[in-house]
Design an enzyme around this catalytic site. Structure first.
Site, PDB file in Angstrom:
ATOM      1  N   LYS A 140     -72.788  15.305 -30.513  1.00 24.89           N
ATOM      2  CA  LYS A 140     -73.147  16.529 -29.795  1.00 24.89           C
ATOM      3  C   LYS A 140     -72.910  17.705 -30.750  1.00 24.89           C
ATOM      4  O   LYS A 140     -71.958  18.481 -30.612  1.00 24.89           O
ATOM      5  CB  LYS A 140     -72.325  16.656 -28.509  1.00 24.89           C
ATOM      6  CG  LYS A 140     -73.203  16.839 -27.270  1.00 24.89           C
ATOM      7  CD  LYS A 140     -72.413  16.718 -25.992  1.00 24.89           C
ATOM      8  CE  LYS A 140     -73.086  17.441 -24.844  1.00 24.89           C
ATOM      9  NZ  LYS A 140     -74.359  16.867 -24.401  1.00 24.89           N
ATOM     10  N   ARG A 179     -65.622  11.297 -27.589  1.00 19.62           N
ATOM     11  CA  ARG A 179     -66.884  11.644 -28.247  1.00 19.62           C
ATOM     12  C   ARG A 179     -66.685  12.812 -29.203  1.00 19.62           C
ATOM     13  O   ARG A 179     -67.249  12.841 -30.305  1.00 19.62           O
ATOM     14  CB  ARG A 179     -67.942  11.966 -27.179  1.00 19.62           C
ATOM     15  CG  ARG A 179     -69.325  12.148 -27.726  1.00 19.62           C
ATOM     16  CD  ARG A 179     -70.356  12.104 -26.617  1.00 19.62           C
ATOM     17  NE  ARG A 179     -70.248  13.243 -25.710  1.00 19.62           N
ATOM     18  CZ  ARG A 179     -70.893  13.331 -24.540  1.00 19.62           C
ATOM     19  NH1 ARG A 179     -71.679  12.353 -24.147  1.00 19.62           N
ATOM     20  NH2 ARG A 179     -70.756  14.381 -23.779  1.00 19.62           N
TER      21      ARG A 179
END
Ligand SMILES: *Cc1c(COP(=O)(O)O)cnc(C)c1O
Length: 370
Positions: free
Chosen positions: A198, A96
């Site tokens: 994020k 990620r």
């Protein structure tokens, strides 16, 4: 050394919340790389990146401070019954962060470097990993543009840093349902934006809505989609699930790229399907669909699974004031049966508490070598 350090003596781990808990751990990871204009030098995987926990020095012109060129991650290391220390699916956090780096024009931390660094930080701070079932050592990787630049452009210098903090179990005793409030007109991410990353800049813009709903007596804000304000996206910094009586579980889909692809989300989808025989639907979940749900919960690394008792919708009136327009209650407003079952399964896999599950899901657990 073939064993991790024991937990620090004379610490009352049971008082720890999800926070810094007044503790400063011993070491952090810090590595800075620069670009020659064509490519960045590679991030290192050597122990010289392990430095005493302390402050970072940054130019006030660093791109992370001026333009939000930065990402974070969050993962937990836990001490198991047998004294070993494990981390839950860190490869997914590494992946990620890599996709976020591509999007934010930061150099990618190769997954093997990410894992080496995470392991090194846990090992060096092993005495801060709480005793079995008393919480976790939370790890916070950061990747940011630390080069100075006045123009709006990506940094020529990037820093990869990981710090750690012991945290307590989110639920001290039994699971307790929380109450969410959606604020019409507030959304955290739009199609084409960075909601699926994020990214550090995605969070402070929620503080006002969070404050408002807390003032109204709710625990967390429920985010609705930016286009229609009718579909559920996430709850604070956690993913959202609704359980329906026809053995179906629905969670907002990732195709709009407005939802953070949570590691916990993905794991729960697998567990609900494989262990409980649910059909999992990833897609649009509107407020009117939600009215038919029998249970709801949210999930993330921080709180694992949190039951949702009810959802309130705050609507903007013609005169500019906000008014509660409807309330959706799940079951009796407490913790649902399926939610409890999924919580138990997930925590047992994470803690290595159940031999059958530990064996079945062993690829999900990364054991940190002493
Ligand atoms: C981190 C985060 C989550 C949860 O992701 P996990 O990988 O399960 O911890 C969900 N939503 C947002 C917005 C997040 O930042």
């Amino acid at each position: 050394m073939d064993q991790h350090a024991d937990p620090v003596d004379n610490v009352d781990w049971s008082t720890f919340s999800f926070g810094l808990n007044g503790v400063e751990t011993d070491y952090m990871w810090c590595d800075t790389v620069v670009s020659d204009g064509k490519a960045f030098a590679p991030f290192r995987a050597t122990n010289d990146c392990l430095v005493p926990m302390g402050k970072l020095q940054l130019s006030p012109a660093a791109t992370v401070l001026n333009y939000g060129q930065g990402l974070f991650e969050g993962l937990k290391a836990v001490r198991r019954k047998d004294g070993s220390i494990s981390i839950f699916r860190p490869e997914l956090n590494a992946d990620r962060m890599s996709s976020g780096a591509e999007r934010f024009f930061l150099p990618v931390v190769p997954p093997n470097v990410f894992l080496t660094a995470v392991d090194a930080v846990v090992r060096a701070n092993a005495k801060w990993v709480p005793p079995f079932s008393c919480g976790a050592l939370y790890l916070r990787p950061l990747l940011m543009g630390t080069g100075a630049a006045l123009g709006v452009k990506p940094s020529m210098e990037a820093t990869f840093c990981i710090y750690a903090s012991p945290v307590g179990n989110y639920f001290k005793g039994d699971l307790k349902a929380i109450q969410l409030q959606a604020v019409k007109g507030y959304s955290r991410a739009a199609p084409g934006g960075s909601g699926a990353v994020k990214a550090i800049g995605n969070y402070a813009s929620a503080f006002r809505a969070q404050y408002t709903v807390k003032q109204n007596g709710f625990d967390e804000v429920l985010c609705l989609d930016a286009l229609t304000g009718e579909a559920i996206e996430e709850a604070g910094a956690s993913n959202f699930f609704a359980v329906f009586s026809n053995k179906t579980i629905v969670t907002p889909g990732l195709e709009t790229e407005t939802i953070l692809p949570g590691v916990t989300r993905r794991s729960i989808m697998d567990i609900a399907k494989n262990e409980c025989g649910f059909e999992i639907v990833e897609g649009r979940l509107t407020l009117s669909d939600l009215a038919n749900a029998s249970e709801a919960f949210c999930c993330g690394t921080g709180a694992c699974i949190t039951p949702v008792g009810y959802v309130s919708i705050l609507d903007r009136q013609a005169d500019g004031t906000d008014k509660e327009s409807s309330v959706i209650v799940f079951g009796d407003g407490g913790t649902g049966k399926i939610t409890r079952q999924l919580y138990k399964l997930l925590t047992e896999i994470q803690n290595g508490n159940d031999d059958r599950l530990s064996e079945k899901y062993k690829e999900w657990l990364h054991i940190v070598k002493p």
